[in-house]
Design a protein around this motif. Structure first.
Motif: not given
Ligand SMILES: Nc1ncnc2c1ncn2[C@@H]1O[C@H](COP(=O)(O)OP(=O)(O)O)[C@@H](O)[C@H]1O
Ligand SMILES: [Mg+2]
Length: 252
Positions: A4, A27, A43, A68-70, A78, A99, A102, A106, A108, A143, A154-155
């Protein structure tokens, strides 16, 4: 691998400029997540307007925020690739799933998840880990962006993830694989390909009870280890009781 669009503003003015460039919604996420979560019980902040962005940036400033872009799409978009890579980069265990729900929706954590094998996603996630020379257990989360069908990172969690017991139920026991590899008895590689199962937190205080089609993997209740389930049930019952008392009091 796509990610993103992300900016790292160092002032409120830079955050506004970045928001104008990226567009809304956005975000606001902390670089230091632990303190942020303790302070705000969430978060990230989702901002629909520039006024919301100003407010979120001011709150998040001590935690070094990024914008960050959604990535558009529902929570069932996810995807997770969980794996164990040995020192030569060979994947001794691979799980793939997504998943379905959540809590809260959104931004979670997983409430219901399922195993689902997406070969291209597995390949690109393992390539990413190998490019980082990563060794060990991890979860790569992506995602699917409904706007163009691309998968955006995402991570990477360098550890087991919340619903990893589903991987074990699908024949990929990642902690055991790690143990055996580290003790010089590596097992032959296995994957969750072709196995369809679900995982869920059935009871959650303040939320509707969910019952996926059995048999599914329950997050807390276990016959082999009943104590966490009993504590969870007692807490859930207490919260229900308190909520019930509140409604009867306000009705009376
Ligand atoms: N750029 C994004 N666009 C859409 N959803 C996002 C984005 N970043 C995070 N999310 C949502 O938030 C959740 C938690 O984000 P994440 O980066 O995994 O944080 P954490 O490290 O707290 O788990 C993700 O599983 C997703 O559902
Ligand atoms: Mg996460």
């Amino acid at each position: 691998m796509a990610i993103p669009a992300t900016r790292y503003p160092s002032s409120a003015a830079e955050a506004r400029a970045a928001a104008e460039e990226l567009g809304l919604p956005l975000l606001v996420k902390p670089s230091e997540p632990i303190g942020f979560r303790l302070a705000f019980q969430r978060q990230a902040f989702r901002c629909e307007t520039l006024a919301e962005l100003d407010d979120a940036y001011a709150k998040a400033e001590p935690f070094v925020p990024m914008l960050q872009e959604v990535v558009q799409g529902s929570d069932s978009a996810l995807y997770t690739v969980g794996s164990y890579l040995d020192r030569s980069g060979e994947a001794l265990g691979v799980f793939c799933g997504r998943k379905l729900r959540q809590t809260p929706p959104g931004v979670g954590t997983c409430r219901v998840g399922e195993s689902l094998w997406l070969p291209d996603l597995v390949t690109s996630s393992l390539e990413l880990l190998r490019a980082c020379e990563y060794v060990g257990l991890s979860q790569v989360e992506l995602k699917r962006d409904e706007r163009d069908g691309s998968y955006k990172l995402m991570e990477i969690n360098p550890r087991l993830w919340q619903w990893h017991t589903l991987s074990d139920a699908c024949g990929v026991n990642l902690p055991l694989i790690a143990y055996r590899d580290l003790t010089g008895d590596p097992p032959s590689p296995c994957t969750s390909e072709g196995v369809r199962k679900r995982w869920a937190i059935t009871l959650l205080a303040g939320e509707r009870t969910v019952f996926p089609r059995p048999p599914y993997v329950e997050a807390v209740f276990s016959v082999r280890d009943p104590k966490p389930g009993l504590v969870h049930l007692a807490r859930w019952g207490l919260k229900r009781l308190r909520a019930l008392k509140r409604t009867t009091r306000s009705a009376g």
